[in-house]
Motif scaffolding. Structure first.
Motif, PDB file in Angstrom:
ATOM      1  N   GLN A 173      -6.898   9.098  -7.905  1.00  0.00           N
ATOM      2  CA  GLN A 173      -6.899   7.934  -7.007  1.00  0.00           C
ATOM      3  C   GLN A 173      -6.170   8.225  -5.697  1.00  0.00           C
ATOM      4  O   GLN A 173      -5.133   8.892  -5.687  1.00  0.00           O
ATOM      5  CB  GLN A 173      -6.259   6.745  -7.714  1.00  0.00           C
ATOM      6  N   LEU A 174      -6.713   7.673  -4.628  1.00  0.00           N
ATOM      7  CA  LEU A 174      -6.125   7.924  -3.311  1.00  0.00           C
ATOM      8  C   LEU A 174      -4.703   7.374  -3.202  1.00  0.00           C
ATOM      9  O   LEU A 174      -3.898   7.888  -2.436  1.00  0.00           O
ATOM     10  CB  LEU A 174      -6.995   7.325  -2.196  1.00  0.00           C
ATOM     11  N   ARG A 175      -4.385   6.343  -3.959  1.00  0.00           N
ATOM     12  CA  ARG A 175      -3.028   5.787  -3.844  1.00  0.00           C
ATOM     13  C   ARG A 175      -1.971   6.836  -4.175  1.00  0.00           C
ATOM     14  O   ARG A 175      -0.845   6.761  -3.695  1.00  0.00           O
ATOM     15  CB  ARG A 175      -2.858   4.571  -4.748  1.00  0.00           C
ATOM     16  N   TYR A 176      -2.346   7.826  -4.988  1.00  0.00           N
ATOM     17  CA  TYR A 176      -1.366   8.854  -5.341  1.00  0.00           C
ATOM     18  C   TYR A 176      -1.031   9.779  -4.171  1.00  0.00           C
ATOM     19  O   TYR A 176      -0.092  10.557  -4.240  1.00  0.00           O
ATOM     20  CB  TYR A 176      -1.853   9.689  -6.531  1.00  0.00           C
ATOM     21  N   LEU A 177      -1.800   9.692  -3.103  1.00  0.00           N
ATOM     22  CA  LEU A 177      -1.530  10.568  -1.955  1.00  0.00           C
ATOM     23  C   LEU A 177      -0.290  10.124  -1.171  1.00  0.00           C
ATOM     24  O   LEU A 177       0.073  10.754  -0.179  1.00  0.00           O
ATOM     25  CB  LEU A 177      -2.751  10.617  -1.019  1.00  0.00           C
ATOM     26  N   SER A 178       0.355   9.044  -1.619  1.00  0.00           N
ATOM     27  CA  SER A 178       1.501   8.522  -0.861  1.00  0.00           C
ATOM     28  C   SER A 178       2.640   9.531  -0.735  1.00  0.00           C
ATOM     29  O   SER A 178       3.432   9.436   0.189  1.00  0.00           O
ATOM     30  CB  SER A 178       2.004   7.225  -1.491  1.00  0.00           C
ATOM     31  N   ASN A 179       2.740  10.477  -1.665  1.00  0.00           N
ATOM     32  CA  ASN A 179       3.798  11.494  -1.518  1.00  0.00           C
ATOM     33  C   ASN A 179       3.211  12.881  -1.254  1.00  0.00           C
ATOM     34  O   ASN A 179       3.784  13.912  -1.622  1.00  0.00           O
ATOM     35  CB  ASN A 179       4.702  11.521  -2.771  1.00  0.00           C
ATOM     36  N   TRP A 180       2.077  12.907  -0.566  1.00  0.00           N
ATOM     37  CA  TRP A 180       1.376  14.165  -0.231  1.00  0.00           C
ATOM     38  C   TRP A 180       2.350  15.171   0.410  1.00  0.00           C
ATOM     39  O   TRP A 180       3.055  14.828   1.356  1.00  0.00           O
ATOM     40  CB  TRP A 180       0.266  13.829   0.758  1.00  0.00           C
ATOM     41  N   GLY A 181       2.383  16.380  -0.120  1.00  0.00           N
ATOM     42  CA  GLY A 181       3.278  17.397   0.436  1.00  0.00           C
ATOM     43  C   GLY A 181       3.850  18.258  -0.669  1.00  0.00           C
ATOM     44  O   GLY A 181       3.171  18.524  -1.674  1.00  0.00           O
ATOM     45  N   THR A 182       5.098  18.661  -0.511  1.00  0.00           N
ATOM     46  CA  THR A 182       5.694  19.595  -1.477  1.00  0.00           C
ATOM     47  C   THR A 182       5.726  19.010  -2.899  1.00  0.00           C
ATOM     48  O   THR A 182       5.720  19.774  -3.863  1.00  0.00           O
ATOM     49  CB  THR A 182       7.107  19.998  -1.049  1.00  0.00           C
ATOM     50  N   SER A 210       0.316   4.364   9.090  1.00  0.00           N
ATOM     51  CA  SER A 210       0.420   4.598  10.528  1.00  0.00           C
ATOM     52  C   SER A 210       1.252   5.850  10.740  1.00  0.00           C
ATOM     53  O   SER A 210       1.955   6.312   9.839  1.00  0.00           O
ATOM     54  CB  SER A 210       1.065   3.407  11.236  1.00  0.00           C
ATOM     55  N   ARG A 211       1.127   6.405  11.918  1.00  0.00           N
ATOM     56  CA  ARG A 211       2.037   7.472  12.343  1.00  0.00           C
ATOM     57  C   ARG A 211       2.901   6.809  13.404  1.00  0.00           C
ATOM     58  O   ARG A 211       2.467   6.645  14.547  1.00  0.00           O
ATOM     59  CB  ARG A 211       1.252   8.654  12.907  1.00  0.00           C
ATOM     60  N   GLY A 212       4.090   6.405  12.974  1.00  0.00           N
ATOM     61  CA  GLY A 212       4.984   5.661  13.849  1.00  0.00           C
ATOM     62  C   GLY A 212       4.238   4.492  14.447  1.00  0.00           C
ATOM     63  O   GLY A 212       3.556   3.741  13.735  1.00  0.00           O
ATOM     64  N   SER A 213       4.346   4.358  15.769  1.00  0.00           N
ATOM     65  CA  SER A 213       3.615   3.279  16.439  1.00  0.00           C
ATOM     66  C   SER A 213       2.548   3.870  17.354  1.00  0.00           C
ATOM     67  O   SER A 213       2.213   3.311  18.389  1.00  0.00           O
ATOM     68  CB  SER A 213       4.592   2.414  17.229  1.00  0.00           C
ATOM     69  N   ARG A 214       2.022   5.061  16.965  1.00  0.00           N
ATOM     70  CA  ARG A 214       1.047   5.734  17.846  1.00  0.00           C
ATOM     71  C   ARG A 214      -0.359   5.858  17.259  1.00  0.00           C
ATOM     72  O   ARG A 214      -1.315   6.073  17.988  1.00  0.00           O
ATOM     73  CB  ARG A 214       1.576   7.121  18.233  1.00  0.00           C
ATOM     74  N   GLY A 215      -0.473   5.749  15.945  1.00  0.00           N
ATOM     75  CA  GLY A 215      -1.798   5.895  15.355  1.00  0.00           C
ATOM     76  C   GLY A 215      -1.855   5.220  13.997  1.00  0.00           C
ATOM     77  O   GLY A 215      -0.829   5.061  13.325  1.00  0.00           O
ATOM     78  N   PHE A 216      -3.051   4.822  13.598  1.00  0.00           N
ATOM     79  CA  PHE A 216      -3.231   4.138  12.309  1.00  0.00           C
ATOM     80  C   PHE A 216      -4.565   4.579  11.728  1.00  0.00           C
ATOM     81  O   PHE A 216      -5.560   4.732  12.458  1.00  0.00           O
ATOM     82  CB  PHE A 216      -3.234   2.619  12.528  1.00  0.00           C
ATOM     83  N   VAL A 217      -4.576   4.812  10.397  1.00  0.00           N
ATOM     84  CA  VAL A 217      -5.806   5.279   9.759  1.00  0.00           C
ATOM     85  C   VAL A 217      -5.968   4.585   8.407  1.00  0.00           C
ATOM     86  O   VAL A 217      -4.969   4.281   7.743  1.00  0.00           O
ATOM     87  CB  VAL A 217      -5.761   6.831   9.642  1.00  0.00           C
ATOM     88  N   ALA A 218      -7.211   4.271   8.035  1.00  0.00           N
ATOM     89  CA  ALA A 218      -7.488   3.619   6.752  1.00  0.00           C
ATOM     90  C   ALA A 218      -8.663   4.327   6.074  1.00  0.00           C
ATOM     91  O   ALA A 218      -9.561   4.838   6.753  1.00  0.00           O
ATOM     92  CB  ALA A 218      -7.829   2.144   6.976  1.00  0.00           C
ATOM     93  N   PHE A 219      -8.627   4.374   4.745  1.00  0.00           N
ATOM     94  CA  PHE A 219      -9.671   5.055   3.963  1.00  0.00           C
ATOM     95  C   PHE A 219     -10.160   4.134   2.866  1.00  0.00           C
ATOM     96  O   PHE A 219      -9.361   3.425   2.250  1.00  0.00           O
ATOM     97  CB  PHE A 219      -9.112   6.318   3.289  1.00  0.00           C
ATOM     98  N   ASN A 220     -11.444   4.192   2.596  1.00  0.00           N
ATOM     99  CA  ASN A 220     -11.991   3.440   1.466  1.00  0.00           C
ATOM    100  C   ASN A 220     -12.876   4.349   0.619  1.00  0.00           C
ATOM    101  O   ASN A 220     -13.983   4.694   1.009  1.00  0.00           O
ATOM    102  CB  ASN A 220     -12.815   2.240   1.958  1.00  0.00           C
ATOM    103  N   ASN A 221     -12.352   4.718  -0.551  1.00  0.00           N
ATOM    104  CA  ASN A 221     -13.153   5.533  -1.474  1.00  0.00           C
ATOM    105  C   ASN A 221     -13.439   4.756  -2.759  1.00  0.00           C
ATOM    106  O   ASN A 221     -13.750   5.337  -3.794  1.00  0.00           O
ATOM    107  CB  ASN A 221     -12.413   6.851  -1.787  1.00  0.00           C
ATOM    108  N   ASP A 222     -13.319   3.424  -2.666  1.00  0.00           N
ATOM    109  CA  ASP A 222     -13.699   2.571  -3.798  1.00  0.00           C
ATOM    110  C   ASP A 222     -15.163   2.164  -3.607  1.00  0.00           C
ATOM    111  O   ASP A 222     -15.708   2.270  -2.505  1.00  0.00           O
ATOM    112  CB  ASP A 222     -12.820   1.313  -3.842  1.00  0.00           C
ATOM    113  N   ASN A 223     -15.767   1.678  -4.674  1.00  0.00           N
ATOM    114  CA  ASN A 223     -17.176   1.284  -4.528  1.00  0.00           C
ATOM    115  C   ASN A 223     -17.314  -0.203  -4.199  1.00  0.00           C
ATOM    116  O   ASN A 223     -18.249  -0.863  -4.597  1.00  0.00           O
ATOM    117  CB  ASN A 223     -17.980   1.675  -5.766  1.00  0.00           C
TER     118      ASN A 223
END
Ligand code: AAO
Length: 476
Positions: free
Chosen positions: A261-270, A400-413
């Motif tokens: 699930q995409l929600r698990y990407l919240s700690n993407w990284g190490t 968001s990336r600070g107050s400079r950019g915002f992105v949203a994803f939908n991989n649900d049906n």
């Protein structure tokens, strides 16, 4: 050797797999420079064995260090680095010095001959004294075997030999003289870290005539496939340079294929087992795993699954983790098939359509709006941190990336239809995934951010692209 040497305000490396040097020079000037790309990984530059069917992988069978391949000669290479550096785009070379050509590789693209069966490569010259004894790699749990035996029959150079070290350093320094910014070290896992340390230690600083500041060192990214469970670990190499983080490719593929699930990407990284951010070259796919070579397996996303591929690429580029590399492919059905040619031998140039996309057998993922606009997004948000993480408890996420950019994803049906905190100043923004900002208008969707930073975000599950992105430079 971890600094990418990117020009300021730029990001995003693109692997122009099998492109010719003259075409890359033009691409730097016409597309990559103007669209904010920072660098190009080019295919191997040195003379390789010619194989009858001209598969892409013949370039991984060196015959000499002469700079003559199907991509062009030394003069064309030098002109490319000069023209790309002049527009702020750096060149990184895929260098192969773990081995020389396997049996059957008797002549090269530069006219040299060789006798791999007797380990003789007069174009360098190397003789049997410069190689490890013949044995095959069959057990990746045996580090000695992985480093001292032959990878798929490729004659295994002994990098502990001082003459071999000198020849390799000479080759790399020649490329530095010609203006490159760094190297992708092929099959680094198959070489001893200590020997690599000796070789890297002999590298000159980058050429200041090409705009590098004095004292700059080559960026080094080592191809070390470490998915865990084998004798060799990437941590043996991260002290020397960056590594190709294959777990990133594997994990991002699984997530956007709906296996995680995409929600698990919240700690993407190490936390995902990746190397540190500045040591990780990250990618959705590479030239090997897009066709079943190397590692990553069936979960790797490629241009053949465009919706999920664009979403994964957008996530990689929107996320601050790692040094992202975008793959730019030629289309293939046969996994051995080489690039488009004019006559079965000479590589064909790409041609371009009015919407920026390529034709003539070139996929040019880097020219897909959804991808190059995310390079611009990455440049616009700079080093701002992730904020305002949101998820719906499954496969709809936004940040968001600070107050400079915002992105949203939908991989649900089902549709995403929510009022979300974008972190952005109030105003109307152009969604750079569905369109392009053109003065004060937008060819795609627009998003209106209120004075409280919130906006109503809609991403229908049947839309072409499951992602939406806005940033300060796309304000109308
Ligand atoms: C060609 C022919 C061969 C022939 C040979 C010599 O295809 O049949 O024997 O010529 O005549 C490329 C092509 C090769 C080609 C070669 C030379 O891919 O097919 O051989 O040119 O022309 C390993 C290496 C890694 C390597 C990768 C392909 O560690 O370095 O194999 N990549 C680079 C380049 C690549 C190039 C070479 C090296 C050689 O990017 O394009 O080869 O210059 C495990 C190991 C990995 C290992 C894989 C594959 O991976 O961990 O280190 O990669 O096996 O053998 C799961 C696991 C993962 C595992 C994977 C596969 O995903 O998690 O760890 O399964 O089992």
């Amino acid at each position: 050797q971890f600094d990418t040497n990117y020009a300021s305000g730029r990001s995003g490396m693109v692997h122009l797999f099998e492109w010719k040097w003259d075409d890359i020079a033009a691409e730097c000037e016409n597309f990559l420079g103007p669209n904010g790309f920072a660098g190009v990984q080019v295919s191997p530059v040195n003379e390789n064995a010619v194989k009858d069917s001209r598969p892409w992988w013949e370039r991984y069978q060196p015959i000499s260090y002469k700079l003559v391949t199907r991509s062009g000669n030394e003069e064309q290479f030098a002109s490319m680095t000069r023209r790309c550096n002049a527009v702020g785009v750096r060149i990184y070379v895929d260098v192969i010095f773990n081995h020389m050509a396997a049996n059957g590789g008797t002549y090269g693209t530069g006219g040299s001959t060789a006798s791999p069966s007797s380990k003789s490569y007069p174009g360098v010259p190397y003789s049997s004294l410069d190689f490890n004894p013949t044995c095959a790699i069959s057990n990746y749990n045996d580090a000695n075997q992985v480093r001292n035996c032959e990878l798929v029959g490729l004659r295994d150079l002994n990098q502990g030999n001082s003459y071999v070290q000198e020849k390799i350093a000479e080759f790399l320094n020649h490329l530095i003289d010609l203006g490159v910014a760094g190297f992708r070290v092929d099959a680094a896992k198959h070489m001893w870290p200590a020997d690599l340390g000796v070789i890297y230690g002999r590298l000159k600083n980058l050429n200041t005539d090409h705009g590098f500041s004095s004292g700059s060192k080559a960026y080094i990214v080592q191809e070390v496939i470490d998915m865990g469970g084998e004798a060799i670990s990437k941590s043996e190499y991260t002290g020397l340079g960056a590594i190709t983080e294959f777990r990133h490719s594997d994990s991002i593929g699984k997530a956007f294929r709906g296996k995680n699930q995409l929600r698990y990407l919240s700690n993407w990284g190490t936390a995902w087992g990746f190397a540190a951010s500045d040591r990780s070259l990250v990618f959705v796919d590479n030239h090997d795993n897009q066709r079943g070579h190397g590692a990553g397996g069936a979960d790797v996303l490629t241009y053949k699954v465009p919706k999920q591929y664009k979403m994964a690429s957008a996530f990689m580029l929107a996320h601050p983790f790692g040094t992202p590399r975008v793959m730019s492919s030629f289309s293939f059905s046969d996994t051995d098939q080489g690039p488009p040619t004019t006559d079965g031998h000479n590589i064909a140039s790409p041609s371009f359509n009015s919407d920026n996309s390529c034709s003539g057998g070139w996929v040019c993922e880097h020219r897909w709006r959804q991808i190059y606009h995310m390079v611009a997004f990455r440049n616009a948000v700079g080093s701002d941190a992730i904020q305002n993480w949101w998820d719906n408890g499954s496969n709809q996420i936004a940040f968001s990336r600070g107050s400079r950019g915002f992105v949203a994803f939908n991989n649900d049906n089902y549709d995403l239809n929510s009022s979300l905190q974008t972190g952005l100043p109030a105003g109307t923004y152009c969604d750079v995934i569905s369109g392009t900002k053109n003065g004060s208008s937008c060819t795609g969707k627009t998003v209106t951010v209120g004075s409280d930073g919130r906006a109503s975000i809609y991403l229908g599950n049947s839309e072409d692209d499951g992602v939406l992105a806005i940033h300060v430079n796309a304000k109308l």
